[in-house]
Write a protein that holds these residues in place. Structure first.
Motif: not given
Length: 452
Positions: A439-446, A250-258, A448-452
């Motif tokens: 969920g926010r962290l795991l969505a970000l990890a997924a 449900g999270c959109e990692p591209e919209k996260l602010r780090v 990153l994994e898709a782009r590794r």
């Protein structure tokens, strides 16, 4: 065969390409091989695992599976209570008597049809960030057996990194999930305090202790966390454990602010660690994720947490008689001796540091969605040592100034491993999020994994 993702294993079971029994036998054979080289396991239950696998196979044939973990091989740390298995906690001072009950997360794994292969090694009473003990030997790193896998969940990390299981459940009171995850190149999550119930509740650690999975992928980790999370009698902090779903998709990692903790505020770090952090920032930026530099007193908070941790270790062994103490890891007895200087005033000062750190961290959440920093300032070092060669003293926390800070607060923290270009060993970065935002962290990890 058993090294496939849970998703692929489920598809294979559904298509009858192989069965949970095939996978369990394959994983058990691999575990025996790995144990000879790495000493990763304290207990392997071949009979129990095969019995569970046969039951799972029948459910898959009849179309009556128990959920996404049905037939999935999993291991747990030596400190967890598993009915019928010894609860040695890495110590010669504990009896070989089988545990009479499952701890809640183990019971939930069983109820979900998981195939429990056995227990993984840990240092005595989980006291340090490497994995060895006088009675049970040295656990080694699958990436290089001359090196430590870290600790205290080092056996869990070795089991996952070697490919025996996709997920192993460890514990973390000063970084004990995140340290070995970083040293072995896997994911490691310290969830929100109480997300996975701790029973019996470890009052001696002043709220530092968490249970957490180490995993080969974000999807597999999420599958397990969904099953084992939730409130349980015996752990008052678990009342919010199922208050918010994981929302992995449900999270959109591209919209996260780090918010990236300013590296200069963290002290000395290995150049490879700095490159790993820079590589991660560049990878996030390339994906359109906004990164800004933030200030956070991580070393100061970790120093305060280290005092609480030392006190907790001292209280853990306080009831042992003199004969039993003679069998303890000498490093542990030396480590807890300094706890005698922690009086009530010192304890209250630590709590004040915790409050200031939490206020500083939660102020950051007004402008960022997750905080990023290295997991450790160093790379894996020689197995069998408490500190790297050439370092003074025997206090393992001197090389671990970044993880204990986040045991002071309930926030979830995920280690994500990075291999900078032209390096042999990984380094880890930590992503920190507000409570119940795993969920926010795991969505970000997924992502990153898709782009590794």
């Amino acid at each position: 065969m058993h090294r496939q993702s849970f998703k692929d294993l489920r598809q294979g079971y559904l298509n009858l390409a192989f069965s949970p029994v095939d996978i369990a036998r394959s994983a058990l054979a691999h575990a025996a091989q790995v144990n000879e080289k790495l000493n990763a396991f304290s207990w392997l239950d071949e009979a129990g695992a095969l019995e569970a696998a046969h039951a799972s196979a029948q459910r898959w044939r009849s179309g009556e599976t128990l959920g996404p973990l049905d037939g999935m091989p999993i291991t747990v740390k030596d400190s967890a209570a598993v009915k019928g298995w010894p609860l040695r906690r890495g110590s010669l001072t504990t009896p070989e008597t089988p545990a009479p009950h499952d701890t809640p997360f183990v019971a939930r794994l069983r109820a979900a049809g998981a195939v429990l292969l056995g227990k993984t090694r840990a240092p005595e009473f989980n006291w340090k960030g490497v994995t060895d003990s006088p009675g049970f030997g040295i656990t080694r790193n699958p990436l290089d057996p001359t090196l430590t896998p870290g600790g205290s969940s080092g056996g869990c990390a070795a089991a996952v990194a070697a490919g025996v299981v996709r997920v192993s459940i460890g514990s973390d009171a000063a970084g004990s999930v995140r340290i070995p995850a970083a040293f072995t190149g896997v994911l490691g999550l310290k969830p929100t305090r109480g997300r996975i119930p701790l029973v019996p509740f470890p009052t001696q650690f002043s709220g530092l202790a968490h249970l957490g999975p180490l995993a080969a992928s974000a999807d597999d980790l999420a599958d397990v966390l969904d099953v084992i999370a939730g409130a349980a009698a015996g752990d008052w902090t678990s009342s919010l454990g199922n208050a918010r779903p994981l929302a992995l998709r449900g999270c959109e990692p591209e919209k996260l602010r780090v918010g990236v903790v300013a590296p200069d505020s963290l002290g000395d770090m290995d150049p490879v660690v700095r490159r790993g952090l820079d590589d991660m920032v560049a990878r996030l930026a390339e994906g359109g994720i906004a990164c800004t530099t933030v200030e956070l007193d991580v070393p100061g908070a970790s120093a305060a947490a280290a005092k609480l941790y030392r006190l907790g270790c001292a209280r853990t062994i306080a009831g042992l008689g003199e004969d039993a103490r003679q069998q303890l890891d000498p490093g542990l007895t030396g480590y807890v001796a300094a706890a005698e200087a922690l009086d009530l005033d010192a304890y209250l000062q630590v709590l004040a540091v915790r409050d200031r750190f939490a206020a500083q961290l939660y102020a950051l959440y007004e402008s960022v969605d997750t905080v990023l920093l290295p997991t450790l300032p160093i790379l894996p070092f020689e197995a069998g040592r408490n500190v790297p060669a050439g370092w003074e003293g025997d206090d393992w926390l001197v090389w671990n100034p970044y993880t204990p800070a986040f045991n002071l607060v309930p926030d979830p923290v995920l280690n994500y491993s990075v291999w900078p270009a032209n390096t042999v060993l990984p380094t880890g970065v930590q992503f920190v999020a507000p409570p119940l935002e795993e969920g926010r962290l795991l969505a970000l990890a997924a992502w990153l994994e898709a782009r590794r």
